[in-house]
Motif scaffolding. Structure first.
Motif, mmCIF file in Angstrom:
data_model
loop_
_atom_site.group_PDB
_atom_site.id
_atom_site.type_symbol
_atom_site.label_atom_id
_atom_site.label_comp_id
_atom_site.label_asym_id
_atom_site.label_seq_id
_atom_site.Cartn_x
_atom_site.Cartn_y
_atom_site.Cartn_z
ATOM 1 N N LEU A 1 38.945 34.477 66.897
ATOM 2 C CA LEU A 1 39.794 34.904 65.587
ATOM 3 C C LEU A 1 41.108 34.363 65.773
ATOM 4 O O LEU A 1 41.788 33.607 64.733
ATOM 5 N N ASP A 2 41.869 34.193 66.861
ATOM 6 C CA ASP A 2 43.018 33.873 67.141
ATOM 7 C C ASP A 2 43.355 32.285 66.864
ATOM 8 O O ASP A 2 44.450 31.619 66.220
ATOM 9 N N GLU A 3 42.325 31.534 66.834
ATOM 10 C CA GLU A 3 42.370 30.162 66.302
ATOM 11 C C GLU A 3 42.093 29.694 65.182
ATOM 12 O O GLU A 3 42.228 28.551 64.540
ATOM 13 N N PHE A 4 41.537 30.832 64.398
ATOM 14 C CA PHE A 4 41.239 30.310 62.900
ATOM 15 C C PHE A 4 42.311 29.732 62.297
ATOM 16 O O PHE A 4 42.232 28.629 61.377
ATOM 17 N N ALA A 5 43.440 30.326 62.336
ATOM 18 C CA ALA A 5 44.893 29.755 61.575
ATOM 19 C C ALA A 5 45.129 28.429 61.903
ATOM 20 O O ALA A 5 45.792 27.530 61.215
ATOM 21 N N ILE A 6 44.642 27.811 63.202
ATOM 22 C CA ILE A 6 44.760 26.575 63.745
ATOM 23 C C ILE A 6 43.823 25.587 63.151
ATOM 24 O O ILE A 6 44.056 24.546 62.665
ATOM 25 N N LYS A 7 42.600 26.283 63.399
ATOM 26 C CA LYS A 7 41.315 25.118 63.289
ATOM 27 C C LYS A 7 41.146 24.969 61.640
ATOM 28 O O LYS A 7 40.616 23.829 61.338
ATOM 29 N N ILE A 8 41.433 25.907 60.770
ATOM 30 C CA ILE A 8 41.053 25.667 59.302
ATOM 31 C C ILE A 8 42.137 24.553 58.895
ATOM 32 O O ILE A 8 41.385 23.541 57.947
ATOM 33 N N PRO A 9 43.320 24.518 59.052
ATOM 34 C CA PRO A 9 44.306 23.414 58.525
ATOM 35 C C PRO A 9 43.919 22.017 59.139
ATOM 36 O O PRO A 9 43.547 21.109 58.498
ATOM 37 N N HIS A 10 43.382 22.093 60.515
ATOM 38 C CA HIS A 10 42.962 20.899 61.152
ATOM 39 C C HIS A 10 41.691 20.303 60.511
ATOM 40 O O HIS A 10 41.533 19.048 60.377
ATOM 41 N N LEU A 11 40.733 21.321 60.282
ATOM 42 C CA LEU A 11 39.453 20.814 59.370
ATOM 43 C C LEU A 11 39.631 20.186 58.207
ATOM 44 O O LEU A 11 39.148 19.252 57.891
ATOM 45 N N ILE A 12 40.506 20.680 57.319
ATOM 46 C CA ILE A 12 40.994 20.143 56.043
ATOM 47 C C ILE A 12 41.397 18.953 55.997
ATOM 48 O O ILE A 12 41.141 18.204 55.342
ATOM 49 N N LYS A 13 42.406 18.543 57.162
ATOM 50 C CA LYS A 13 42.883 17.501 57.111
ATOM 51 C C LYS A 13 42.139 16.413 57.618
ATOM 52 O O LYS A 13 42.152 15.180 57.557
ATOM 53 N N ASN A 14 40.983 16.681 58.409
ATOM 54 C CA ASN A 14 40.257 15.562 59.127
ATOM 55 C C ASN A 14 38.880 15.329 58.438
ATOM 56 O O ASN A 14 37.933 16.144 58.599
ATOM 57 N N SER A 15 39.022 14.616 57.401
ATOM 58 C CA SER A 15 38.035 14.263 56.553
ATOM 59 C C SER A 15 36.837 13.923 57.186
ATOM 60 O O SER A 15 35.751 14.221 56.940
ATOM 61 N N ASN A 16 36.699 12.934 58.201
ATOM 62 C CA ASN A 16 35.492 12.718 59.004
ATOM 63 C C ASN A 16 34.895 13.870 59.774
ATOM 64 O O ASN A 16 33.661 13.983 59.755
ATOM 65 N N LEU A 17 35.463 14.786 60.300
ATOM 66 C CA LEU A 17 35.017 15.811 61.143
ATOM 67 C C LEU A 17 34.473 16.760 59.965
ATOM 68 O O LEU A 17 33.362 17.613 59.980
ATOM 69 N N ASN A 18 35.019 16.946 58.968
ATOM 70 C CA ASN A 18 34.739 17.709 57.420
ATOM 71 C C ASN A 18 33.332 17.220 57.289
ATOM 72 O O ASN A 18 32.350 17.963 57.047
ATOM 73 N N LEU A 19 33.253 15.891 57.003
ATOM 74 C CA LEU A 19 31.953 15.337 56.523
ATOM 75 C C LEU A 19 30.866 15.512 57.360
ATOM 76 O O LEU A 19 29.675 15.747 57.131
ATOM 77 N N ASN A 20 31.117 15.191 58.646
ATOM 78 C CA ASN A 20 30.220 15.399 59.705
ATOM 79 C C ASN A 20 29.538 16.810 59.805
ATOM 80 O O ASN A 20 28.273 17.027 59.938
ATOM 81 N N LEU A 21 30.377 17.721 59.761
ATOM 82 C CA LEU A 21 29.935 19.136 59.818
ATOM 83 C C LEU A 21 28.965 19.387 58.664
ATOM 84 O O LEU A 21 27.940 20.214 58.850
ATOM 85 N N ILE A 22 29.424 19.064 57.400
ATOM 86 C CA ILE A 22 28.492 19.265 56.308
ATOM 87 C C ILE A 22 27.362 18.680 56.298
ATOM 88 O O ILE A 22 26.305 19.454 56.121
ATOM 89 N N ASN A 23 27.280 17.370 56.768
ATOM 90 C CA ASN A 23 25.738 16.699 56.580
ATOM 91 C C ASN A 23 24.986 17.536 58.056
ATOM 92 O O ASN A 23 23.814 17.549 57.599
ATOM 93 N N ASN A 24 25.636 17.658 59.093
ATOM 94 C CA ASN A 24 24.758 18.193 60.290
ATOM 95 C C ASN A 24 24.356 19.528 60.044
ATOM 96 O O ASN A 24 23.138 20.012 60.162
ATOM 97 N N ALA A 25 25.238 20.278 59.471
ATOM 98 C CA ALA A 25 24.878 21.632 59.143
ATOM 99 C C ALA A 25 23.716 21.627 57.972
ATOM 100 O O ALA A 25 22.758 22.536 57.960
ATOM 101 N N PHE A 26 23.969 20.799 56.859
ATOM 102 C CA PHE A 26 23.111 20.643 55.740
ATOM 103 C C PHE A 26 21.524 20.381 56.237
ATOM 104 O O PHE A 26 20.574 20.819 56.064
ATOM 105 N N ASP A 27 21.543 19.410 57.261
ATOM 106 C CA ASP A 27 20.190 18.928 57.888
ATOM 107 C C ASP A 27 19.591 20.010 58.620
ATOM 108 O O ASP A 27 18.507 19.972 58.426
#
Length: 787
Positions: free
Chosen positions: A737-763
């Motif tokens: 939980l302590d890392e949520f406030a750091i990880k969320i902005p990082h994820l939004i800014k990193n479009s490649n990571l964002n897309l990879n997570l979406i595709n892998n999770a959906f698959d």
């Protein structure tokens, strides 16, 4: 001798007086010569259920109407529907637990065939569409169409639609439907899309021997025209026409009117009109014998008129509208004289002058009716049809016991149960028996082979729940359900009958297990959505009745685990906990994960930019949850910590977890409560990240699978990811939980990571978490269970 159980909403009086009573009594009196027949009929209020033995093979249970139910409904509908709405009162009353249910359930099991004489008793037939007993709809009218003609009140349209849906279910689900006329048969086909071959004819009839040959040789000097009718709106219109049209324009004819149709005209006085009101059977025969002519100025209605059959069989010449002779296959000027509203008086005046013509028409009419419409002949054809019915059992039956409804599922366990059993219902007949806070029995067809029946909690149950609720801030209604369900007589009786009719018994959660824990002979499956004892121990610390409540949960969960041949868990973690906590055999456990119903591909292509624009470019974070303790704790974290750290982000909260909020949340936290699928879809599509800050509980989180299926990148705790075979950085960001406030902005800014997570999770969701694939695992597990 086969046993037939018949349900109706009025009694079979003997001797009968109204058209409906004539059909009801004579039809089953004749049928009882071939079968053992039991009638269940509603009656006016009296102290208790009465049993009338009409013959050795025909008996009738007269059920008193409940003043607190029928009386209240009748009062509520006054002035809102129309003049006559007793059938509507009966239909609505059938949804409230009453004596009729009790009698039906006691007689149900010993019956071979169940017949409904109207759709208005459908609410009493709890197992319609589930068991192996043939159902027959022996209709008197096309009731929904008749209601259209009868009702004109301010709420008429609503209740006409209600009648339509009730009758539609009866017509479509019955094994065989009988109509009284070919017109009604065609009307059923047109309205409900039913195959015409399924609808047979069982017209109204007579007993020719009961009506003397009244063919007249001599006529009264002043001819007498006879009409009789019940308190039925089409009859009221006919009487009004006779008084205000025929009597005025046919002054040399005396009009005799009998029956309850006179009730609305008691103050009317005309020289050539005699209003007799309700009469006995002997008086009716006397009137039939002494009248010169019968009239039936019918302009609306359904079915066929029994009065017409009696008029003709009695040897009376008949003048009628075409509506008044529907279904009898008779010809104008051969069997009767046809008239309409505009020429009725003129034709009547002319007809009484030609006595030879009247005699010929009367003779032809009587011959046609006596040869084609005797109850004996009608019943022989009826018997021939129902003897053809063979109810072969094609599917196995599953009874699921659960303490809450799932038909309107929005999140969590509700969604799992609804979707999983919907998929399983492609192979099994499934009935879910649950509790409801409503006052009425709620029967919902979720799929063609998946029915949910909600039984109201007793007053004692509701009071106990309220008393316990006041003791603590967290609800324990599920635990209260576990010890109050066995005090609900209706629920107990239904569960016993369903148990005997089922091939598998599944308890989803352990809270309804007490209903069947003493029954033997059927394979039991316990579907656990959580390790309830562990979950409640965490949730209820500090509760004044902690020891009693935890002891109750431990006891029923242990019994469910002990007596079940198969235990379904949603995660391997839960399976390991059960084995450790209760020392159970690992081989009886099967893990079936929580899943997702994938959206159509169009969903992902829709443009929601206009809604996204409402947030002025700010990132949107979404969380969904029911009002469940782990979700409440997660929402507290969002409000008190995360939203304050990420002030420029919007947090959208969906689900009943919003009900736990006691004070205004931060301005960037928007509470949407429960939403329908359309609104929920829109919010999911504008979300940048979905979060799952769960740190307590059991089972696994359905929301995580839903996030994956919606193609939203996810940030979750390690605990929130339990039950799913996913990896940090591949399928989701998994952190504390302590890392949520750091990880969320990082994820939004990193479009490649964002897309990879979406595709892998959906698959992963598409391959492993669809309800269809999970249901196949469940089906294989059921096949492994020995009976």
């Amino acid at each position: 001798m086969k046993k037939i159980l018949v349900l109706n909403f009025f009694p079979a009086k003997n001797p009968p007086t109204t058209g409906g009573e004539l059909r009801y009594f004579h039809f089953y009196n004749e049928l009882s010569k071939h079968y053992n027949v039991t009638l269940i009929s509603s009656s006016h209020p009296h102290p208790s259920v009465r049993i009338i033995e009409h013959s050795k093979s025909l008996r009738e249970y007269l059920i008193p109407n409940d003043k607190n139910i029928h009386g209240c409904i009748n009062k509520e509908l006054q002035g809102k529907v129309g003049i006559e709405y007793s059938a509507l009162v009966a239909t609505l009353a059938s949804n409230y637990p009453n004596k009729y249910h009790e009698v039906f359930l006691n007689l149900y099991e010993q019956s071979d065939i169940i017949i409904h004489d109207s759709p208005f008793t459908l609410g009493y037939d709890i197992f319609f569409g589930f068991d192996g007993k043939p159902r027959i709809y022996n209709s008197y009218n096309h009731e929904a169409e008749l209601a259209k003609q009868m009702w004109d009140g301010i709420e008429a349209e609503k209740y006409i639609e209600y009648f339509f849906e009730v009758e539609k279910e009866m017509v479509l689900m019955a094994d065989l439907v009988f109509a009284v006329s070919d017109e009604d048969r065609k009307s059923f086909v047109k309205s409900y899309g039913i195959n015409e071959d399924k609808i047979k004819l069982a017209p109204n009839g007579i007993i020719p021997e009961e009506l003397k040959n009244n063919l007249r040789e001599n006529y009264n000097q002043s001819p007498t025209a006879f009409f009789i009718g019940s308190k039925h709106p089409p009859n009221y219109k006919a009487v009004n026409f006779i008084i205000n049209n025929l009597a005025e324009n046919c002054r040399d004819i005396n009009f005799v009117i009998a029956g309850d149709c006179c009730n609305q005209f008691k103050g009317v006085s005309r020289k050539n009109v005699k209003l007799l009101g309700k009469i006995e059977n002997t008086k009716k025969r006397e009137l039939l014998a002494n009248a010169d002519i019968a009239i039936n100025p019918m302009f609306s209605g359904g079915g066929t008129n029994l009065k017409t059959v009696e008029f003709l069989s009695a040897g009376l010449p008949l003048i009628s509208t075409s509506k008044g002779v529907r279904g009898l296959r008779i010809t104008p000027d051969e069997h009767y004289i046809e008239a309409d509203k505009n020429n009725f008086a003129a034709i009547l005046n002319q007809a009484v002058k030609d006595r030879e013509r009247l005699k010929s028409i009367a003779l032809n009419g009587k011959k046609h009716i006596d040869q084609n419409f005797s109850w004996k002949e009608i019943i022989l054809k009826f018997k021939e049809e129902i003897d053809k019915i063979s109810k072969s059992k094609k599917r196995e039956n599953i009874l699921v016991l659960n303490d809450f409804k799932v038909s309107t599922a929005l999140s969590g366990g509700e969604v799992r149960l609804k979707q999983l059993y919907s998929e399983l219902s492609k192979h099994y007949n499934i009935i879910m028996l649950c509790l409801t806070t409503s006052k009425v029995i709620e029967k919902k067809r979720i799929t063609d082979h998946f029915i949910e029946i909600g039984i109201p909690k007793t007053d004692e149950h509701v009071q106990e729940n309220m008393k316990v609720k006041k003791l603590f801030h967290i609800s324990v209604s599920d635990i209260v359900n576990s010890y109050m369900c066995i005090k609900n007589n209706l629920l107990m009786k239904i569960s016993q009958l369903l148990y005997r009719n089922s091939d598998f018994i599944i308890t989803a959660h352990p809270y309804m297990f007490p209903l069947i824990q003493d029954m033997e002979g059927k394979p039991l499956i316990y579907e656990s959505l959580n390790v309830e004892a562990k979950l409640k121990e965490e949730m209820l610390k500090g509760h004044p009745r902690y020891n009693f409540l935890i002891g109750q949960v431990r006891n029923i969960e242990n019994i469910a685990l002990k007596k079940s041949k198969l235990v379904i868990t949603v995660s391997d973690e839960d399976k390991d906990r059960f084995i450790k906590l209760f020392n159970k055999n690992p081989q009886k456990f099967v893990t079936i994960k929580n899943g997702i119903k994938l959206k159509d591909t169009n969903y992902y292509d829709e443009d929601f930019s206009s809604i996204k624009g409402l947030f002025n470019g700010a990132p949107v974070i979404i969380f969904i949850g029911s009002n469940h303790f782990p979700n409440v704790k997660a929402l507290q974290f969002i409000q008190q910590d995360l939203a304050l750290k990420l002030k420029n982000y919007y947090f959208l909260i969906i689900g009943s977890v919003c009900n736990s909020v006691r004070k205004p949340p931060p301005q960037n936290v928007l509470l949407f409560n429960t939403l329908n699928e359309t609104f929920k879809d829109a919010l999911f599509r504008v979300a940048d990240v979905a979060i799952n800050p769960i740190i307590t509980g059991s089972g696994s989180n359905v929301k995580l699978a839903e996030y994956f299926g919606r193609k939203i990148p996810v940030v979750s705790t390690h605990f929130g990811a339990r039950g799913y075979e996913i990896t940090n950085g591949t399928h989701a960001i998994i952190c504390s939980l302590d890392e949520f406030a750091i990880k969320i902005p990082h994820l939004i800014k990193n479009s490649n990571l964002n897309l990879n997570l979406i595709n892998n999770a959906f698959d992963y969701a598409e391959q492993e978490l669809t309800w269809n694939s999970l249901a196949k695992q469940y089906q294989n597990a059921l096949k492994s269970v020995t009976k």
